[in-house]
Scaffold this active site. Sequence first.
Site, PDB file in Angstrom:
ATOM      1  N   GLY A  50       0.767  -1.261   0.012  1.00  0.00           N
ATOM      2  CA  GLY A  50       0.137   0.026   0.053  1.00  0.00           C
ATOM      3  C   GLY A  50       0.800   1.310  -0.074  1.00  0.00           C
ATOM      4  N   GLU A  51       0.755   2.017   0.827  1.00  0.00           N
ATOM      5  CA  GLU A  51       1.624   3.279   1.192  1.00  0.00           C
ATOM      6  C   GLU A  51       2.082   3.448   2.645  1.00  0.00           C
ATOM      7  OE1 GLU A  51       3.220   5.611  -0.642  1.00  0.00           O
ATOM      8  OE2 GLU A  51       3.864   6.257   0.970  1.00  0.00           O
ATOM      9  N   SER A  52       3.406   2.991   2.672  1.00  0.00           N
ATOM     10  CA  SER A  52       3.862   2.892   4.109  1.00  0.00           C
ATOM     11  C   SER A  52       3.429   4.434   4.961  1.00  0.00           C
ATOM     12  CB  SER A  52       5.459   2.572   4.006  1.00  0.00           C
ATOM     13  OG  SER A  52       6.106   3.593   3.325  1.00  0.00           O
ATOM     14  N   CYS A  82       6.157  -5.259   0.293  1.00  0.00           N
ATOM     15  CA  CYS A  82       6.187  -3.855   0.051  1.00  0.00           C
ATOM     16  C   CYS A  82       6.265  -2.838   0.879  1.00  0.00           C
ATOM     17  CB  CYS A  82       5.211  -3.858  -1.172  1.00  0.00           C
ATOM     18  SG  CYS A  82       5.592  -2.835  -2.504  1.00  0.00           S
ATOM     19  N   ARG A 111      12.639   3.468   0.169  1.00  0.00           N
ATOM     20  CA  ARG A 111      11.181   3.473  -0.618  1.00  0.00           C
ATOM     21  C   ARG A 111      11.465   3.866  -2.105  1.00  0.00           C
ATOM     22  NH1 ARG A 111       8.174   7.892   1.148  1.00  0.00           N
ATOM     23  NH2 ARG A 111       6.397   7.030   0.474  1.00  0.00           N
ATOM     24  N   ILE A 140       5.550  -3.344  -7.494  1.00  0.00           N
ATOM     25  CA  ILE A 140       5.078  -2.152  -7.670  1.00  0.00           C
ATOM     26  C   ILE A 140       5.257  -1.114  -6.786  1.00  0.00           C
ATOM     27  CG2 ILE A 140       2.477  -1.317  -7.807  1.00  0.00           C
ATOM     28  CD1 ILE A 140       1.608  -4.350  -7.748  1.00  0.00           C
ATOM     29  N   ARG A 141       6.064   0.013  -7.356  1.00  0.00           N
ATOM     30  CA  ARG A 141       6.938   0.942  -6.726  1.00  0.00           C
ATOM     31  C   ARG A 141       7.518   0.531  -5.562  1.00  0.00           C
ATOM     32  NH1 ARG A 141       7.041   5.686  -8.384  1.00  0.00           N
ATOM     33  NH2 ARG A 141       6.908   6.727  -6.637  1.00  0.00           N
ATOM     34  N   HIS A 177       5.108  -8.558  -4.458  1.00  0.00           N
ATOM     35  CA  HIS A 177       3.842  -8.829  -4.183  1.00  0.00           C
ATOM     36  C   HIS A 177       3.621 -10.312  -4.342  1.00  0.00           C
ATOM     37  CE1 HIS A 177       1.943  -4.817  -3.148  1.00  0.00           C
ATOM     38  NE2 HIS A 177       2.911  -4.328  -3.870  1.00  0.00           N
ATOM     39  N   GLU A 179       1.389 -12.177  -3.331  1.00  0.00           N
ATOM     40  CA  GLU A 179      -0.156 -12.421  -3.210  1.00  0.00           C
ATOM     41  C   GLU A 179      -0.807 -12.169  -4.573  1.00  0.00           C
ATOM     42  OE1 GLU A 179       1.250  -9.847  -1.974  1.00  0.00           O
ATOM     43  OE2 GLU A 179       0.148  -7.866  -2.541  1.00  0.00           O
TER      44      GLU A 179
END
Length: 198
Positions: A50-52, A82, A111, A140-141, A177, A179
């Site tokens: 997600g976004e840490s 991630c 990051r 993904i980023r 990821h 998953e």
Amino acid sequence: MAGSPRVGVLALQGDVREHAALLADLGADAVRVRRPEELARVDGLVIPGGESSVIDKLSRTFGMQDPIRTAIADGMPVLGTCAGLIMLADQITDAIDGQETFGGIDAVVRRNAFGRQVESFEAELIVPAFDGAPVRAAFIRGPVVESVGPAASVLASLDDGRVVAVEQGHLIGLSFHPEITGETRFHRRFLDRVASRS
Ligand code: GLN
């Protein structure tokens, strides 16, 4: 299901549903965790991508930072993917101002390490800890592990040597990821840690 390990997915932000579905497919009793009393009822925790910086802020808003740090210190198995890896790193670079992590893995994690043009790619990774086929990993980023301290060990690197998976006892951190590519071996490894602890 009686006897299934009860594991949580930190559900503050990120791809919670994918992890919960995969853990359920593997026979775990997977629940969403947002509050300290929910954390207290699980034997292991997945921190999703997600976004840490958002996960960090929300974890403080929801009073989850200290309970998660304590659970990690007490040996609760945690799998971070991630943004989840960023949250598990003792030190991060390219963080936003004031960004904090839960910590636990003796590593420095950068990051958004793969830059803007290459926001997303897939790679095959050899993971010596796993038998069989290489891991198909979706980035993904994602972050990269810039340095690994003596308490942590490398689980996987890209062909160019950049470290993208680390482990420290009961903690596993991945830049990618698993998953979303149908890779189950990291989640199985996490569930093995949970089973051997509970
Ligand atoms: N760039 C995100 C961060 O800094 C991580 C991306 C992801 O989890 N897919 O947290």
